[in-house]
Motif scaffolding. Structure first.
Motif, mmCIF file in Angstrom:
data_model
loop_
_atom_site.group_PDB
_atom_site.id
_atom_site.type_symbol
_atom_site.label_atom_id
_atom_site.label_comp_id
_atom_site.label_asym_id
_atom_site.label_seq_id
_atom_site.Cartn_x
_atom_site.Cartn_y
_atom_site.Cartn_z
ATOM 1 N N ARG A 51 113.690 104.492 40.246
ATOM 2 C CA ARG A 51 113.617 103.266 39.432
ATOM 3 C C ARG A 51 112.183 102.970 39.033
ATOM 4 O O ARG A 51 111.903 102.662 37.878
ATOM 5 C CB ARG A 51 114.178 102.063 40.210
ATOM 6 C CG ARG A 51 115.657 102.025 40.311
ATOM 7 C CD ARG A 51 116.165 100.663 40.774
ATOM 8 N NE ARG A 51 115.671 100.207 42.055
ATOM 9 C CZ ARG A 51 116.210 100.512 43.236
ATOM 10 N NH1 ARG A 51 117.259 101.328 43.298
ATOM 11 N NH2 ARG A 51 115.710 100.005 44.352
ATOM 12 N N ASP A 52 111.279 103.067 40.005
ATOM 13 C CA ASP A 52 109.874 102.776 39.720
ATOM 14 C C ASP A 52 109.316 103.711 38.652
ATOM 15 O O ASP A 52 108.650 103.276 37.717
ATOM 16 C CB ASP A 52 109.031 102.892 40.994
ATOM 17 C CG ASP A 52 109.344 101.816 42.021
ATOM 18 O OD1 ASP A 52 110.007 100.815 41.663
ATOM 19 O OD2 ASP A 52 108.943 101.996 43.189
ATOM 20 N N ALA A 65 116.870 113.443 32.683
ATOM 21 C CA ALA A 65 118.210 114.009 32.501
ATOM 22 C C ALA A 65 118.721 114.618 33.804
ATOM 23 O O ALA A 65 119.879 114.413 34.178
ATOM 24 C CB ALA A 65 118.188 115.058 31.387
ATOM 25 N N ASN A 66 117.865 115.350 34.508
ATOM 26 C CA ASN A 66 118.270 115.967 35.772
ATOM 27 C C ASN A 66 118.619 114.917 36.817
ATOM 28 O O ASN A 66 119.569 115.092 37.588
ATOM 29 C CB ASN A 66 117.153 116.868 36.309
ATOM 30 C CG ASN A 66 116.955 118.111 35.488
ATOM 31 O OD1 ASN A 66 117.751 118.451 34.622
ATOM 32 N ND2 ASN A 66 115.851 118.789 35.724
ATOM 33 N N THR A 67 117.855 113.832 36.848
ATOM 34 C CA THR A 67 118.083 112.792 37.849
ATOM 35 C C THR A 67 119.403 112.075 37.607
ATOM 36 O O THR A 67 120.217 111.936 38.528
ATOM 37 C CB THR A 67 116.911 111.793 37.857
ATOM 38 O OG1 THR A 67 115.701 112.512 38.148
ATOM 39 C CG2 THR A 67 117.118 110.701 38.894
ATOM 40 N N VAL A 68 119.648 111.628 36.388
ATOM 41 C CA VAL A 68 120.900 110.908 36.109
ATOM 42 C C VAL A 68 122.096 111.856 36.255
ATOM 43 O O VAL A 68 123.158 111.458 36.744
ATOM 44 C CB VAL A 68 120.859 110.196 34.731
ATOM 45 C CG1 VAL A 68 120.949 111.157 33.578
ATOM 46 C CG2 VAL A 68 121.951 109.154 34.632
ATOM 47 N N LEU A 94 117.157 104.041 34.565
ATOM 48 C CA LEU A 94 117.174 105.358 33.923
ATOM 49 C C LEU A 94 117.675 105.243 32.488
ATOM 50 O O LEU A 94 117.144 105.882 31.578
ATOM 51 C CB LEU A 94 118.047 106.334 34.723
ATOM 52 C CG LEU A 94 117.526 106.707 36.111
ATOM 53 C CD1 LEU A 94 118.587 107.474 36.892
ATOM 54 C CD2 LEU A 94 116.236 107.509 36.021
ATOM 55 N N GLU A 95 118.682 104.419 32.292
ATOM 56 C CA GLU A 95 119.226 104.213 30.946
ATOM 57 C C GLU A 95 118.181 103.644 29.995
ATOM 58 O O GLU A 95 118.056 104.091 28.847
ATOM 59 C CB GLU A 95 120.428 103.281 31.034
ATOM 60 C CG GLU A 95 121.064 102.974 29.711
ATOM 61 C CD GLU A 95 122.093 101.880 29.809
ATOM 62 O OE1 GLU A 95 122.334 101.242 28.774
ATOM 63 O OE2 GLU A 95 122.647 101.650 30.899
#
Length: 186
Positions: A51-52, A65-68, A94-95
């Motif tokens: 988030r940070d 992209a990889n994280t979401v 992220l969005e």
């Protein structure tokens, strides 16, 4: 180890993305512990770090992209609940970041991001949606067969039709790659 709970603030976007990607791959295995990641303090710290980084504009397009995508894989494997407050807050951050970096995403990253939001049952907000639509339309001429298929599948998961320009670009991509598609991609 840098992934330990005391060192999460030292993780950069590559470290965070890699950690989530590894967890997403591990979640498909049978002997993955803990079963409920949201109960794990270190995992909650990793969500906070993601988030940070997203809020500070430090997540590069591929890492985002990889994280979401990994969060969606973890949800699909029932290793986390997408309705959990910290997961929801992370996905929202992220969005918002997607709107800033989608123009830099390669076609597979766009497809993975759309797939992830579909699996999480979280349709992107208008700014993120518009950025993803432009990225799909821009990337469609370069899409490989499986990326075209995954992108169309992602729209179906989101229960949302592409806009007219994106639809036209995807139609051309389908025509271009149809002969190369495998049965499961059709």
């Amino acid at each position: 180890s840098i992934v330990g709970g005391d060192n999460l603030d030292k993780l950069n976007y590559v470290n965070v993305s890699t950690a989530f990607s590894k967890l997403g791959k591990m979640a498909k295995g049978r002997d993955f512990s803990p079963a409920d990641l949201t109960a794990d303090e270190t995992f909650r710290g990793l969500l906070q770090r993601a988030r940070d980084l997203a809020r500070d504009g430090e997540l590069q397009a591929q890492a985002l992209a990889n994280t979401v995508h990994a969060i969606a894989e973890l949800h699909e494997a029932q290793r986390l609940d997408a309705a959990d407050a910290e997961v929801t807050e992370t996905c929202a951050a992220l969005e918002l970041a997607v709107a800033q970096v989608a123009r830099e995403m390669v076609p597979k990253a766009v497809s993975n991001t759309l797939w992830a939001f579909g699996k999480l049952e979280k349709a992107p907000r208008p700014e993120a949606w518009a950025a993803l639509e432009l990225a799909v339309a821009r990337g469609a001429p370069e899409m490989m067969p499986f990326v075209v298929a995954d992108t169309v599948y992602a729209y179906g998961n989101l229960e949302r039709a592409p806009g007219p320009e994106t639809w036209a670009a995807l139609e051309l991509a389908v025509v271009r790659v149809a002969r190369e598609m495998k049965a499961q991609e059709v």
